[in-house]
Design an enzyme around this catalytic site. Sequence first.
Site, PDB file in Angstrom:
ATOM      1  N   HIS A  99       0.043 -18.032  13.938  1.00 57.40           N
ATOM      2  CA  HIS A  99       0.223 -19.051  14.966  1.00 57.40           C
ATOM      3  C   HIS A  99      -0.295 -20.414  14.492  1.00 57.40           C
ATOM      4  O   HIS A  99      -1.391 -20.517  13.931  1.00 57.40           O
ATOM      5  CB  HIS A  99      -0.520 -18.618  16.237  1.00 57.40           C
ATOM      6  N   PRO A 143      -4.997 -15.770  15.314  1.00 56.70           N
ATOM      7  CA  PRO A 143      -4.431 -16.335  14.079  1.00 56.70           C
ATOM      8  C   PRO A 143      -3.077 -15.723  13.694  1.00 56.70           C
ATOM      9  O   PRO A 143      -2.506 -16.116  12.679  1.00 56.70           O
ATOM     10  CB  PRO A 143      -5.490 -15.982  13.020  1.00 56.70           C
ATOM     11  N   GLU A 144      -2.592 -14.769  14.504  1.00 57.08           N
ATOM     12  CA  GLU A 144      -1.330 -14.108  14.158  1.00 57.08           C
ATOM     13  C   GLU A 144      -0.256 -14.468  15.194  1.00 57.08           C
ATOM     14  O   GLU A 144       0.347 -15.526  15.124  1.00 57.08           O
ATOM     15  CB  GLU A 144      -1.555 -12.606  14.004  1.00 57.08           C
ATOM     16  N   MET A 145      -0.039 -13.609  16.202  1.00 55.22           N
ATOM     17  CA  MET A 145       0.996 -13.910  17.194  1.00 55.22           C
ATOM     18  C   MET A 145       0.417 -14.557  18.449  1.00 55.22           C
ATOM     19  O   MET A 145       1.145 -15.157  19.244  1.00 55.22           O
ATOM     20  CB  MET A 145       1.778 -12.636  17.527  1.00 55.22           C
TER      21      MET A 145
END
Length: 340
Positions: A99, A143-145
């Site tokens: 993200h 930090p991902e989706m």
Amino acid sequence: MRLFQVLLSVSLVSVLNANSLIEEARNLGLIPLPKNQKGIEEILMDMNIKFSPFTEEKAELGKKLYFEPRLSKSGIISCNTCHNLGLGGADGVSAAIGHRWTVNPHYLNSPTVYNSILNASQFWDGRATTLVEQAKGPIEAEPEMATPAKLAVEKISSLPEYVNEFKKIYGKSGVTFDNIADAIANFERTLITPSRFDKFLEGDENALSKKEQEGLKLFIDKGCVACHSGVNLGGNMQPFQVANQYKFASLGDFKGDENGLVKTPTLRNIAETAPYFHNGAIWSLNEAIREMGSTQLGISISSKEAETIAVFLKSLTGEKPKIIYPQLPASTEKTPKPQL
């Protein structure tokens, strides 16, 4: 007549050596991939890993969700972003990007999703044992989706086509975060990639070339099989930096689980999943082999030996299932807007 006898003798020796190598490999715990979902379940039961009943309907729904970018807060990241089925099930970069173009805070590399159902542990630190548990992590991780479970459910529930599918498959429970993860895991269970190595383990002594068999023998004799074993030639938790410090240990802050154990990567499709190691610091397969010899085994593997082992490892590149990109439901007025 004499020439024929010599050639026959050489051929028989080759077959006997191949059969001996097959027996040695299997005795060391290397086994072929299962051929169907029943075979997968038998292996999962042997590993004492929980699983829900598999259905084709779940897998088809899970395929849509695997490619569904609206499961991310930005609306542009899907599971396939970091685990790209066209790139060996990985993303081809050193550290995962999530993200707002956030680099993984621990500088961790995305492992392949192919054959991941057969890993004894999920994530580099092994904090999950099932794909259902694993599927939830990246969706919610900032930090991902970056999509909290409640928002993920809200997004999927805003799409009538999904609501109907969930109701048909999961009954009254319908769209829940658990069911979203379960559907994705069912799809990932279909991502099995049989290779010529599996045919070899099943008894076809001609499935691997002589050079590939030499590489397998060297792989065994050097001790690589101590960690890269089982059906996935990896996927279990092992000590890292056993003999020497990994030369790129300072890149990122990952130290393994609470006991310092790290998930051993599967070697299946390894030729397609560079860069290597948890922080993706090494791009050459031959260099990765030599580094493992030093770091884990405390031995020096020559360039020639590394090349021979690499020839074998390339035989682990398997046949990928044919995946037709799904058509996803159109957003509605109720669908939460992307947050970039």
